[in-house]
Design an enzyme around this catalytic site. Structure first.
Site, PDB file in Angstrom:
ATOM      1  N   SER A   1     -11.304  -2.213   1.319  1.00 28.25           N
ATOM      2  CA  SER A   1     -10.220  -1.620   1.700  1.00 28.25           C
ATOM      3  C   SER A   1     -10.282  -1.055   3.424  1.00 28.25           C
ATOM      4  CB  SER A   1      -9.794  -0.420   0.928  1.00 28.25           C
ATOM      5  OG  SER A   1     -10.721   0.594   1.080  1.00 28.25           O
TER       6      SER A   1
ATOM      7  N   LYS B   1     -11.276   6.196   4.372  1.00 26.54           N
ATOM      8  CA  LYS B   1      -9.973   5.854   4.939  1.00 26.54           C
ATOM      9  C   LYS B   1     -10.058   6.272   6.434  1.00 26.54           C
ATOM     10  CE  LYS B   1      -8.506   4.418   1.150  1.00 26.54           C
ATOM     11  NZ  LYS B   1      -8.719   2.744   0.762  1.00 26.54           N
TER      12      LYS B   1
END
Length: 258
Positions: free
Chosen positions: A61, A102
């Site tokens: 990701s 993230k």
């Protein structure tokens, strides 16, 4: 004639025992180098252990910045220190029970949306993100403007088309945002494979100051410098001792009794 004899040293020999001085000096320098090297080497590891936490990123990701299986070092920080562009480690039960990694793209009070000309927009400014893969920019999924509540963060993965990030939680009560208090650390470097420090998110500079880099470079320099001093000092000691002994033998034969 008296029965006394006079011992004279041939000029240039430096006197009895002087040939041992270079060997003694070499041993002293060797010991100092090894001691200093150990302080730097062990101190660097201790410093790194205090400042950083290691994590393994299990998914893609955050590609290409961080690949699946990459080992990262994340600086321990308070959530209040987080700024736009930071790559952070956080835990939010609404997302997952495990730590996630993230990138913070908006903080409390910001208005964030996507996309204008294929780019993220924060507070009306298009953000240049050179750390993204070229095909990621064209593969952005649009999402409506979100106003980030105070004390919260809006986060995206660098692999925008395959990341379960804030865009996957827009229908939640918090509209995909995460509390600053959920942040545990800020990623400073990828250490396996040895990609080094993360690229600075300069596209966010127009919105405010960026976070200062962590001490990763200094820690690495201390460890490497310490190792060099230990190895160099350990090798120099015997060499200096041999050189001193050879010098002593070469100069000791010049003395005579007359």
């Amino acid at each position: 004639m008296s029965g006394q004899s006079t011992t004279r040293t041939v000029p240039g020999t430096g006197g009895p025992g002087s040939g041992r001085a270079p060997g003694r000096t070499g041993r002293v320098l060797s010991n100092l180098a090894v001691a200093l090297g150990l302080v730097l080497f062990l101190g660097g590891f201790v410093w790194g252990a205090v400042v950083y936490r290691p994590y393994t990123v299990p998914t893609t990701s955050m590609a290409p910045t961080i690949g699946a299986g990459d080992r990262v070092l994340a600086e321990r920080i308070d959530g209040g220190e987080v700024r736009r562009g930071d790559v952070v480690v956080f835990t939010d039960e609404a997302w997952s029970n495990a730590p996630m990694v993230k990138r913070v793209v908006a903080v409390g009070g910001d208005k964030v949306s996507c996309c204008r000309d294929g780019r993220l927009t924060v507070n009306g400014e298009q953000i240049d993100e050179p750390y993204l893969a070229e095909d990621t920019v064209t593969g952005f999924a649009d999402f409506p403007e979100v106003t980030v509540p105070k004390g919260r963060l809006f986060l995206l993965g660098d692999e925008r088309s395959a990341s379960l990030d804030s865009t996957a939680h827009l229908t939640d009560a918090a509209r995909g945002t995460v509390s600053r208090g959920a942040v545990q650390a800020r990623v400073d470097a990828v250490v396996w494979p040895m990609d080094g420090s993360l690229q600075a998110p300069t596209g966010f500079e127009k919105l405010g100051a960026l976070s200062s880099p962590g001490p990763f470079g200094t820690v690495v320099a201390a460890v490497i410098g310490g190792a060099v001093l230990v190895l160099g000092g350990a090798a120099y000691g015997p060499l200096a001792q041999r050189a001193g002994a050879s010098w002593a033998r070469a100069n000791g034969g010049g003395a005579g009794v007359r």
